[in-house]
Design a protein around this motif. Structure first.
Motif, PDB file in Angstrom:
ATOM      1  N   ARG A  32       0.825  -1.209   0.000  1.00 22.85           N
ATOM      2  CA  ARG A  32       0.000   0.000   0.000  1.00 22.85           C
ATOM      3  C   ARG A  32       0.858   1.258   0.000  1.00 22.85           C
ATOM      4  N   SER A  33       1.993   1.227   0.701  1.00 23.02           N
ATOM      5  CA  SER A  33       2.897   2.372   0.711  1.00 23.02           C
ATOM      6  C   SER A  33       3.514   2.597  -0.662  1.00 23.02           C
ATOM      7  N   LEU A  34       3.807   1.518  -1.351  1.00 23.17           N
ATOM      8  CA  LEU A  34       4.348   1.623  -2.710  1.00 23.17           C
ATOM      9  C   LEU A  34       3.310   2.202  -3.658  1.00 23.17           C
ATOM     10  N   LEU A  35       2.051   1.822  -3.457  1.00 25.75           N
ATOM     11  CA  LEU A  35       0.989   2.212  -4.386  1.00 25.75           C
ATOM     12  C   LEU A  35       0.475   3.625  -4.153  1.00 25.75           C
ATOM     13  N   ARG A  36       0.539   4.112  -2.920  1.00 28.54           N
ATOM     14  CA  ARG A  36      -0.110   5.381  -2.593  1.00 28.54           C
ATOM     15  C   ARG A  36       0.300   6.520  -3.523  1.00 28.54           C
ATOM     16  N   PRO A  37       1.580   6.702  -3.838  1.00 27.01           N
ATOM     17  CA  PRO A  37       1.939   7.807  -4.745  1.00 27.01           C
ATOM     18  C   PRO A  37       1.618   7.528  -6.213  1.00 27.01           C
ATOM     19  N   LEU A  38       1.130   6.324  -6.521  1.00 26.96           N
ATOM     20  CA  LEU A  38       0.872   5.943  -7.916  1.00 26.96           C
ATOM     21  C   LEU A  38      -0.595   6.044  -8.301  1.00 26.96           C
ATOM     22  N   ARG A  39      -1.412   6.574  -7.413  1.00 29.28           N
ATOM     23  CA  ARG A  39      -2.841   6.653  -7.690  1.00 29.28           C
ATOM     24  C   ARG A  39      -3.096   7.358  -9.022  1.00 29.28           C
ATOM     25  N   GLU A  40      -4.105   6.892  -9.720  1.00 29.44           N
ATOM     26  CA  GLU A  40      -4.521   7.350 -11.050  1.00 29.44           C
ATOM     27  C   GLU A  40      -3.824   6.584 -12.172  1.00 29.44           C
ATOM     28  N   LEU A  41      -2.819   5.768 -11.856  1.00 27.45           N
ATOM     29  CA  LEU A  41      -2.230   4.907 -12.877  1.00 27.45           C
ATOM     30  C   LEU A  41      -3.113   3.669 -13.057  1.00 27.45           C
ATOM     31  N   PRO A  42      -3.072   3.051 -14.232  1.00 30.40           N
ATOM     32  CA  PRO A  42      -3.934   1.883 -14.504  1.00 30.40           C
ATOM     33  C   PRO A  42      -3.707   0.742 -13.510  1.00 30.40           C
ATOM     34  N   GLY A  43      -4.783   0.224 -12.953  1.00 34.06           N
ATOM     35  CA  GLY A  43      -4.727  -0.936 -12.072  1.00 34.06           C
ATOM     36  C   GLY A  43      -4.429  -0.628 -10.627  1.00 34.06           C
ATOM     37  N   VAL A  44      -3.983   0.591 -10.327  1.00 31.83           N
ATOM     38  CA  VAL A  44      -3.586   0.922  -8.954  1.00 31.83           C
ATOM     39  C   VAL A  44      -4.787   0.918  -8.014  1.00 31.83           C
ATOM     40  N   GLU A  45      -5.894   1.502  -8.441  1.00 28.89           N
ATOM     41  CA  GLU A  45      -7.077   1.581  -7.584  1.00 28.89           C
ATOM     42  C   GLU A  45      -7.560   0.186  -7.192  1.00 28.89           C
ATOM     43  N   GLN A  46      -7.566  -0.738  -8.148  1.00 29.49           N
ATOM     44  CA  GLN A  46      -8.032  -2.094  -7.856  1.00 29.49           C
ATOM     45  C   GLN A  46      -7.088  -2.821  -6.892  1.00 29.49           C
ATOM     46  N   LEU A  47      -5.789  -2.663  -7.136  1.00 31.18           N
ATOM     47  CA  LEU A  47      -4.818  -3.348  -6.279  1.00 31.18           C
ATOM     48  C   LEU A  47      -4.811  -2.742  -4.879  1.00 31.18           C
ATOM     49  N   GLU A  48      -4.882  -1.426  -4.807  1.00 32.87           N
ATOM     50  CA  GLU A  48      -4.907  -0.766  -3.505  1.00 32.87           C
ATOM     51  C   GLU A  48      -6.167  -1.144  -2.730  1.00 32.87           C
ATOM     52  N   GLY A  49      -7.290  -1.238  -3.432  1.00 28.58           N
ATOM     53  CA  GLY A  49      -8.535  -1.641  -2.780  1.00 28.58           C
ATOM     54  C   GLY A  49      -8.468  -3.058  -2.236  1.00 28.58           C
ATOM     55  N   ALA A  50      -7.842  -3.953  -2.997  1.00 27.97           N
ATOM     56  CA  ALA A  50      -7.697  -5.341  -2.546  1.00 27.97           C
ATOM     57  C   ALA A  50      -6.788  -5.423  -1.325  1.00 27.97           C
ATOM     58  N   ALA A  98     -11.324 -14.878   0.507  1.00 29.95           N
ATOM     59  CA  ALA A  98     -11.553 -14.226  -0.787  1.00 29.95           C
ATOM     60  C   ALA A  98     -10.688 -12.976  -0.921  1.00 29.95           C
ATOM     61  N   GLU A  99     -10.445 -12.300   0.215  1.00 25.60           N
ATOM     62  CA  GLU A  99      -9.653 -11.068   0.190  1.00 25.60           C
ATOM     63  C   GLU A  99      -8.215 -11.332  -0.248  1.00 25.60           C
ATOM     64  N   LEU A 100      -7.601 -12.366   0.316  1.00 23.21           N
ATOM     65  CA  LEU A 100      -6.232 -12.687  -0.079  1.00 23.21           C
ATOM     66  C   LEU A 100      -6.192 -13.223  -1.502  1.00 23.21           C
ATOM     67  N   GLY A 101      -7.168 -14.053  -1.864  1.00 23.60           N
ATOM     68  CA  GLY A 101      -7.221 -14.583  -3.229  1.00 23.60           C
ATOM     69  C   GLY A 101      -7.338 -13.474  -4.260  1.00 23.60           C
ATOM     70  N   ARG A 102      -8.165 -12.479  -3.967  1.00 28.88           N
ATOM     71  CA  ARG A 102      -8.345 -11.362  -4.908  1.00 28.88           C
ATOM     72  C   ARG A 102      -7.061 -10.544  -5.015  1.00 28.88           C
ATOM     73  N   LEU A 103      -6.415 -10.286  -3.895  1.00 32.71           N
ATOM     74  CA  LEU A 103      -5.169  -9.523  -3.910  1.00 32.71           C
ATOM     75  C   LEU A 103      -4.117 -10.228  -4.752  1.00 32.71           C
ATOM     76  N   LEU A 104      -3.973 -11.532  -4.569  1.00 31.70           N
ATOM     77  CA  LEU A 104      -2.962 -12.286  -5.317  1.00 31.70           C
ATOM     78  C   LEU A 104      -3.281 -12.317  -6.809  1.00 31.70           C
ATOM     79  N   ALA A 105      -4.564 -12.381  -7.146  1.00 24.82           N
ATOM     80  CA  ALA A 105      -4.942 -12.392  -8.562  1.00 24.82           C
ATOM     81  C   ALA A 105      -4.629 -11.058  -9.226  1.00 24.82           C
ATOM     82  N   ILE A 106      -4.911  -9.970  -8.535  1.00 31.00           N
ATOM     83  CA  ILE A 106      -4.688  -8.639  -9.118  1.00 31.00           C
ATOM     84  C   ILE A 106      -3.199  -8.326  -9.194  1.00 31.00           C
ATOM     85  N   ILE A 107      -2.462  -8.667  -8.145  1.00 34.40           N
ATOM     86  CA  ILE A 107      -1.030  -8.344  -8.145  1.00 34.40           C
ATOM     87  C   ILE A 107      -0.292  -9.141  -9.219  1.00 34.40           C
TER      88      ILE A 107
END
Length: 255
Positions: free
Chosen positions: A46-64, A112-121
């Motif tokens: 999440r710390s890696l992703l926070r400054p990347l918001r608005e890039l493709p796929g970031v919102e989904q991965l951060e949400g997971a 389901a939460e961990l499964g979704r995170l692993l699928a998106i990442i």
């Protein structure tokens, strides 16, 4: 090709491996640190992703990642409380909170939460490379640097507020500290500042834990024998935190 994007993708792949390892450890119940390590890996993501918001796929991965954090927070809090109860020799109360540990670990591994995170990442690096080819990722170094700097500004303002909220300060300190760890090449924090951030987070974390335990003791009678000790520890943590925060503000102004 962006050097910064290479860094981001390398970090994502490393965290993916850590998450898979934690999942296996939780499923097999190999050790007592698997849940904690899973949360650390999720936090770093999440710390890696926070400054990347608005890039493709970031919102989904951060949400997971956030959803997994929400799932595991009460489970980890229960572990920490159980460890504290063991330290205070409240064995029955501790075991009550540990009795379903194996089932809890397995439920997280299969969630389901961990499964979704692993699928998106797993697909995330492909999204980033495709976005790069389409010209959607430009000046990434500058974008990340600017967003991290805003986090530092918020922390500085909060530290100078005489009526500062310890809860908010704790979150802001974690955010700048983990952001600096995620992007060390930007050199947002020197060694002395990193030490003070770690100390402030530790002091505020101790204060937060004792405050939460005292609140729980109002409803959970088996915690009552610890109340006097926790109240004293809460006071000590507040005093330590205030001293550390004053030192942190001084160093932050010199940054």
């Amino acid at each position: 090709m962006s050097v910064m994007l290479d860094h981001v993708i390398a970090q994502v792949l490393a965290l993916q491996i850590r998450l898979l390892s934690c999942q296996a450890r939780l499923a097999a119940d190999t050790d007592g640190e698997a849940l904690h390590d899973l949360r650390i890996a999720t936090r770093r993501l999440r710390s890696l992703l926070r400054p990347l918001r608005e890039l493709p796929g970031v919102e989904q991965l951060e949400g997971a990642a956030k959803a997994l954090g929400n799932l595991t927070t009460p489970l980890r809090d229960r572990e920490v409380l159980a460890a504290q109860l063991l330290e205070r020799e409240q064995m029955v109360a501790a075991q009550t909170r540990l009795v379903h540990r194996q089932a809890t670990f397995a439920s997280v591994a299969e969630s389901a939460e961990l499964g979704r995170l692993l699928a998106i990442i797993d697909a995330f690096p492909i999204f980033l490379r495709a976005a790069e080819r389409e010209g959607l990722i430009r000046r990434l170094h500058r974008r990340i640097d600017k967003r991290l700097e805003k986090q530092w500004d918020k922390l500085g303002e909060a530290l100078q507020d005489p009526a500062h909220d310890r809860h908010r300060l704790r979150l802001l300190i974690k955010r700048v500290r983990y952001g600096a760890q995620a992007y060390p090449q930007l050199e947002h924090a020197g060694r002395r500042l990193r030490r003070l951030l770690k100390a402030a987070q530790s002091d505020l974390g101790s204060w937060h834990d004792h405050l939460q335990w005292l609140l729980q003791a109002d409803q959970q009678h088996d915690l009552r024998p610890c109340v006097d000790h926790w109240q004293a520890q809460l006071h000590d943590a507040e005093q330590r935190a205030d001293v550390t925060l004053e030192r942190l503000l001084v160093v932050l102004k010199q940054r």
